[in-house]
Write an enzyme that holds these catalytic residues in place. Structure first.
Site, PDB file in Angstrom:
ATOM      1  N   HIS A  71       0.824  -1.225   0.000  1.00 46.98           N
ATOM      2  CA  HIS A  71       0.000   0.000   0.000  1.00 46.98           C
ATOM      3  C   HIS A  71       0.851   1.266   0.000  1.00 46.98           C
ATOM      4  O   HIS A  71       0.346   2.357   0.281  1.00 46.98           O
ATOM      5  CB  HIS A  71      -0.966  -0.001   1.186  1.00 46.98           C
ATOM      6  CG  HIS A  71      -2.026  -1.052   1.079  1.00 46.98           C
ATOM      7  ND1 HIS A  71      -2.790  -1.451   2.155  1.00 46.98           N
ATOM      8  CD2 HIS A  71      -2.454  -1.799   0.032  1.00 46.98           C
ATOM      9  CE1 HIS A  71      -3.631  -2.403   1.758  1.00 46.98           C
ATOM     10  NE2 HIS A  71      -3.458  -2.627   0.491  1.00 46.98           N
ATOM     11  N   CYS A 115       8.586  19.108  -7.556  1.00 48.19           N
ATOM     12  CA  CYS A 115       9.168  17.753  -7.688  1.00 48.19           C
ATOM     13  C   CYS A 115      10.673  17.900  -7.847  1.00 48.19           C
ATOM     14  O   CYS A 115      11.133  18.678  -8.691  1.00 48.19           O
ATOM     15  CB  CYS A 115       8.586  17.058  -8.916  1.00 48.19           C
ATOM     16  SG  CYS A 115       9.524  15.606  -9.430  1.00 48.19           S
ATOM     17  N   GLY A 168      -1.639  -8.831  12.988  1.00 48.83           N
ATOM     18  CA  GLY A 168      -2.140  -7.491  13.272  1.00 48.83           C
ATOM     19  C   GLY A 168      -2.958  -6.872  12.164  1.00 48.83           C
ATOM     20  O   GLY A 168      -2.794  -5.703  11.835  1.00 48.83           O
ATOM     21  N   SER A 226      -7.118  -6.729  10.434  1.00 46.28           N
ATOM     22  CA  SER A 226      -8.541  -7.036  10.680  1.00 46.28           C
ATOM     23  C   SER A 226      -9.165  -7.831   9.551  1.00 46.28           C
ATOM     24  O   SER A 226     -10.295  -8.297   9.667  1.00 46.28           O
ATOM     25  CB  SER A 226      -9.309  -5.720  10.842  1.00 46.28           C
ATOM     26  OG  SER A 226      -9.162  -4.938   9.646  1.00 46.28           O
ATOM     27  N   ASN A 236      -2.975 -12.258  16.135  1.00 46.68           N
ATOM     28  CA  ASN A 236      -3.737 -11.001  16.186  1.00 46.68           C
ATOM     29  C   ASN A 236      -4.259 -10.781  17.594  1.00 46.68           C
ATOM     30  O   ASN A 236      -4.418 -11.752  18.352  1.00 46.68           O
ATOM     31  CB  ASN A 236      -4.916 -11.104  15.200  1.00 46.68           C
ATOM     32  CG  ASN A 236      -5.303  -9.734  14.638  1.00 46.68           C
ATOM     33  OD1 ASN A 236      -4.452  -9.005  14.137  1.00 46.68           O
ATOM     34  ND2 ASN A 236      -6.562  -9.391  14.756  1.00 46.68           N
ATOM     35  N   GLU A 270      -7.130 -10.088  18.575  1.00 49.65           N
ATOM     36  CA  GLU A 270      -8.454 -10.729  18.697  1.00 49.65           C
ATOM     37  C   GLU A 270      -8.785 -11.376  17.361  1.00 49.65           C
ATOM     38  O   GLU A 270      -8.107 -11.105  16.362  1.00 49.65           O
ATOM     39  CB  GLU A 270      -9.502  -9.646  19.021  1.00 49.65           C
ATOM     40  CG  GLU A 270      -9.586  -8.611  17.920  1.00 49.65           C
ATOM     41  CD  GLU A 270     -10.048  -7.241  18.402  1.00 49.65           C
ATOM     42  OE1 GLU A 270      -9.946  -6.302  17.593  1.00 49.65           O
ATOM     43  OE2 GLU A 270     -10.459  -7.134  19.570  1.00 49.65           O
ATOM     44  N   ALA A 304       0.839  -8.133  19.636  1.00 52.89           N
ATOM     45  CA  ALA A 304       1.913  -8.573  18.729  1.00 52.89           C
ATOM     46  C   ALA A 304       3.243  -8.735  19.455  1.00 52.89           C
ATOM     47  O   ALA A 304       3.982  -9.691  19.211  1.00 52.89           O
ATOM     48  CB  ALA A 304       2.048  -7.576  17.585  1.00 52.89           C
TER      49      ALA A 304
HETATM   50  C1  BV8 Z   1      -8.359  -2.329  -5.116  1.00 51.75           C
HETATM   51  C2  BV8 Z   1      -2.908   3.035   2.437  1.00 51.75           C
HETATM   52  C3  BV8 Z   1      -8.663  -2.773  -7.389  1.00 51.75           C
HETATM   53  C4  BV8 Z   1      -3.385   4.404   2.697  1.00 51.75           C
HETATM   54  C5  BV8 Z   1      -4.827   1.501   2.514  1.00 51.75           C
HETATM   55  C6  BV8 Z   1     -13.615  -7.103  -2.570  1.00 51.75           C
HETATM   56  C7  BV8 Z   1     -14.655  -7.072  -1.699  1.00 51.75           C
HETATM   57  C8  BV8 Z   1     -15.031  -5.831  -1.119  1.00 51.75           C
HETATM   58  C9  BV8 Z   1     -14.346  -4.630  -1.395  1.00 51.75           C
HETATM   59  C10 BV8 Z   1     -13.314  -4.677  -2.258  1.00 51.75           C
HETATM   60  C11 BV8 Z   1     -12.965  -5.892  -2.851  1.00 51.75           C
HETATM   61  N1  BV8 Z   1     -11.912  -5.648  -3.662  1.00 51.75           N
HETATM   62  C12 BV8 Z   1     -11.605  -4.309  -3.601  1.00 51.75           C
HETATM   63  C13 BV8 Z   1     -12.455  -3.702  -2.747  1.00 51.75           C
HETATM   64  C14 BV8 Z   1     -12.431  -2.298  -2.415  1.00 51.75           C
HETATM   65  C15 BV8 Z   1     -11.419  -1.939  -1.316  1.00 51.75           C
HETATM   66  C16 BV8 Z   1     -11.769  -2.618  -0.039  1.00 51.75           C
HETATM   67  O1  BV8 Z   1     -11.218  -3.636   0.330  1.00 51.75           O
HETATM   68  N2  BV8 Z   1     -12.696  -1.982   0.669  1.00 51.75           N
HETATM   69  C17 BV8 Z   1     -13.070  -2.514   2.009  1.00 51.75           C
HETATM   70  C18 BV8 Z   1     -13.136  -1.354   2.973  1.00 51.75           C
HETATM   71  C19 BV8 Z   1     -14.338  -3.278   1.931  1.00 51.75           C
HETATM   72  N3  BV8 Z   1     -10.046  -2.275  -1.705  1.00 51.75           N
HETATM   73  C20 BV8 Z   1      -9.390  -1.376  -2.484  1.00 51.75           C
HETATM   74  O2  BV8 Z   1      -9.845  -0.341  -2.897  1.00 51.75           O
HETATM   75  C21 BV8 Z   1      -7.957  -1.753  -2.846  1.00 51.75           C
HETATM   76  N4  BV8 Z   1      -7.740  -1.561  -4.236  1.00 51.75           N
HETATM   77  O3  BV8 Z   1      -9.106  -3.222  -4.793  1.00 51.75           O
HETATM   78  O4  BV8 Z   1      -8.007  -2.008  -6.403  1.00 51.75           O
HETATM   79  C22 BV8 Z   1      -7.842  -3.936  -7.701  1.00 51.75           C
HETATM   80  C23 BV8 Z   1      -7.368  -4.899  -6.779  1.00 51.75           C
HETATM   81  C24 BV8 Z   1      -6.642  -6.014  -7.193  1.00 51.75           C
HETATM   82  C25 BV8 Z   1      -6.434  -6.145  -8.467  1.00 51.75           C
HETATM   83  C26 BV8 Z   1      -6.947  -5.164  -9.355  1.00 51.75           C
HETATM   84  C27 BV8 Z   1      -7.580  -4.046  -8.934  1.00 51.75           C
HETATM   85  C28 BV8 Z   1      -6.920  -0.826  -2.190  1.00 51.75           C
HETATM   86  C29 BV8 Z   1      -6.987  -0.905  -0.731  1.00 51.75           C
HETATM   87  C30 BV8 Z   1      -5.803  -0.137  -0.117  1.00 51.75           C
HETATM   88  C31 BV8 Z   1      -6.263   1.153   0.525  1.00 51.75           C
HETATM   89  N5  BV8 Z   1      -5.142   1.765   1.248  1.00 51.75           N
HETATM   90  N6  BV8 Z   1      -3.750   2.061   3.134  1.00 51.75           N
HETATM   91  C32 BV8 Z   1      -3.331   4.786   4.153  1.00 51.75           C
HETATM   92  O5  BV8 Z   1      -2.704   4.086   4.956  1.00 51.75           O
HETATM   93  O6  BV8 Z   1      -3.890   5.862   4.428  1.00 51.75           O
HETATM   94  S1  BV8 Z   1      -5.809   0.366   3.361  1.00 51.75           S
HETATM   95  C33 BV8 Z   1      -5.418   0.593   5.035  1.00 51.75           C
HETATM   96  O7  BV8 Z   1      -6.513   0.077   5.723  1.00 51.75           O
HETATM   97  C34 BV8 Z   1      -4.235  -0.224   5.517  1.00 51.75           C
HETATM   98  O8  BV8 Z   1      -3.171  -0.234   4.624  1.00 51.75           O
HETATM   99  C35 BV8 Z   1      -4.859  -1.605   5.686  1.00 51.75           C
HETATM  100  O9  BV8 Z   1      -4.853  -2.305   4.488  1.00 51.75           O
HETATM  101  C36 BV8 Z   1      -6.274  -1.271   6.040  1.00 51.75           C
HETATM  102  C37 BV8 Z   1      -6.427  -1.331   7.508  1.00 51.75           C
HETATM  103  O10 BV8 Z   1      -6.450  -2.598   7.894  1.00 51.75           O
HETATM  104  P1  BV8 Z   1      -5.519  -3.142   9.088  1.00 51.75           P
HETATM  105  O11 BV8 Z   1      -4.099  -2.833   8.798  1.00 51.75           O
HETATM  106  O12 BV8 Z   1      -5.936  -4.538   9.286  1.00 51.75           O
HETATM  107  O13 BV8 Z   1      -5.930  -2.204  10.340  1.00 51.75           O
HETATM  108  P2  BV8 Z   1      -7.301  -2.248  11.180  1.00 51.75           P
HETATM  109  O14 BV8 Z   1      -7.280  -1.064  12.035  1.00 51.75           O
HETATM  110  O15 BV8 Z   1      -8.460  -2.497  10.289  1.00 51.75           O
HETATM  111  O16 BV8 Z   1      -7.144  -3.566  12.103  1.00 51.75           O
HETATM  112  C38 BV8 Z   1      -6.108  -3.645  13.036  1.00 51.75           C
HETATM  113  C39 BV8 Z   1      -6.069  -5.092  13.506  1.00 51.75           C
HETATM  114  O17 BV8 Z   1      -4.974  -5.237  14.398  1.00 51.75           O
HETATM  115  C40 BV8 Z   1      -7.338  -5.500  14.268  1.00 51.75           C
HETATM  116  O18 BV8 Z   1      -7.706  -6.823  13.892  1.00 51.75           O
HETATM  117  C41 BV8 Z   1      -6.890  -5.460  15.743  1.00 51.75           C
HETATM  118  O19 BV8 Z   1      -7.526  -6.452  16.501  1.00 51.75           O
HETATM  119  C42 BV8 Z   1      -5.412  -5.796  15.609  1.00 51.75           C
HETATM  120  N7  BV8 Z   1      -4.584  -5.218  16.678  1.00 51.75           N
HETATM  121  C43 BV8 Z   1      -4.744  -3.993  17.281  1.00 51.75           C
HETATM  122  N8  BV8 Z   1      -3.742  -3.814  18.195  1.00 51.75           N
HETATM  123  C44 BV8 Z   1      -2.956  -4.938  18.131  1.00 51.75           C
HETATM  124  C45 BV8 Z   1      -3.486  -5.814  17.147  1.00 51.75           C
HETATM  125  N9  BV8 Z   1      -2.931  -7.014  16.846  1.00 51.75           N
HETATM  126  C46 BV8 Z   1      -1.812  -7.364  17.553  1.00 51.75           C
HETATM  127  N10 BV8 Z   1      -1.235  -6.558  18.502  1.00 51.75           N
HETATM  128  C47 BV8 Z   1      -1.778  -5.351  18.817  1.00 51.75           C
HETATM  129  N11 BV8 Z   1      -1.215  -4.602  19.764  1.00 51.75           N
END
Ligand code: BV8
Length: 233
Positions: free
Chosen positions: A109, A136, A175, A177, A201, A203, A219
């Site tokens: 990403h 740039c 780590g 979701s 993870n 949870e 983690a």
């Molecule tokens: C795309 C960069 C086309 C920017 C990010 C299929 C089904 C449904 C939807 C889609 C699909 N395919 C595509 C989509 C659309 C979309 C998508 O998935 N939408 C979701 C919301 C439904 N995806 C896209 O748009 C992607 N692009 O599909 O292009 C394509 C694809 C393939 C081939 C051709 C074309 C692009 C997605 C990337 C977006 N950019 N980040 C920025 O950072 O600002 S995403 C960003 O959010 C992160 O990078 C990461 O990916 C995501 C967050 O998720 P996590 O990292 O898991 O964080 P989160 O807070 O959610 O969870 C934290 C976890 O850690 C929890 O489980 C928690 O329990 C745990 N935790 C917390 N503390 C701890 C811990 N674990 C251990 N120790 C701890 N202490």
């Protein structure tokens, strides 16, 4: 576990949480403070570039004050000592894996620490701000944007990631979701390829049911023992 040669590790915001970097979906997380569609889509950048640039300037500044934690350090040790194949695929845009010493890291990403020129397509190392629309370093145009993959944009290095999954004996997710695709789909790709799957993870994640094994906890407490175990095997 002796038959494990090639490993793919996927990390998400949870691996950096204990370094003080906000996750996205947890309480008080980034997506509680900002609407995704306002700050992390190409349309948002078109509509209100200042809002988007300020959001990434804030985060770029913040990560430079943070430090790798024991989970990053354990994965860096794995990278140093594992003789087999290893790819650490991170969804994170911070550089804490590299600052801990890991080298076999793929930022699917993007990264906070590059600016991407939409005029000449050059990516330049960047630690400062972009809100003042600086030139740039390569072409002089004022067309720099954060080098991150926004929603609706194609993630980076997908061919390499799928090639590594095809060669893998073990897929480990740390780590994350399991809410964002295509990263959230890797566990099912791994299952289809007959690759062993392990979740570490805090949870259960949205994809927990797809893993052969899940270990839950912070983690910094679950990753180091797993690295010790796999290196001792
Ligand atoms: C795309 C960069 C086309 C920017 C990010 C299929 C089904 C449904 C939807 C889609 C699909 N395919 C595509 C989509 C659309 C979309 C998508 O998935 N939408 C979701 C919301 C439904 N995806 C896209 O748009 C992607 N692009 O599909 O292009 C394509 C694809 C393939 C081939 C051709 C074309 C692009 C997605 C990337 C977006 N950019 N980040 C920025 O950072 O600002 S995403 C960003 O959010 C992160 O990078 C990461 O990916 C995501 C967050 O998720 P996590 O990292 O898991 O964080 P989160 O807070 O959610 O969870 C934290 C976890 O850690 C929890 O489980 C928690 O329990 C745990 N935790 C917390 N503390 C701890 C811990 N674990 C251990 N120790 C701890 N202490």
């Amino acid at each position: 576990m002796t038959d494990i040669r090639n490993i793919v590790v996927l990390t998400g915001a949870g691996v950096s949480a204990e370094s003080g970097i906000d996750t996205f979906r947890d309480a008080g997380g980034l997506w509680e403070q900002h609407r995704v569609e306002d700050v992390a889509t190409p349309e948002a950048f078109e509509r209100d570039p200042e809002l988007v640039l300020r959001f990434y300037d804030m985060r770029r500044e913040a990560i430079q004050q943070k430090h790798p934690n024991a989970a990053h350090e354990a994965l860096a040790r794995l990278d140093r000592e594992w003789e087999g194949g290893l790819m650490i695929v991170t969804q994170n845009v911070d550089d804490l894996h590299e600052r801990a010493g890991a080298r076999r890291v793929v930022h699917m990403h993007g990264t906070h620490l590059n600016a991407w020129c939409t005029a000449c397509d050059v990516r330049s190392p960047w630690t400062g701000t972009l809100i003042e629309r600086p030139a740039c370093p390569d072409c002089g145009e004022r067309s720099l944007r954060p080098d991150v993959v926004w929603f609706g944009e194609m993630p980076y290095r997908m061919d390499e990631i799928f090639a590594a999954l095809r060669e893998a004996d073990l897929f480990v997710s740390i780590g994350t979701s399991g809410a964002v695709y295509p990263a959230a789909g890797f566990v099912r790709n791994a299952n289809d390829l007959g690759v062993r799957t392990l979740e570490l993870n805090l949870e259960p994640s949205q994809g927990s049911a797809w893993f052969d094994e899940s270990r839950h906890g912070p983690a910094t407490q679950v990753v180091p023992p797993w690295v010790d175990e796999i290196l001792a095997a």
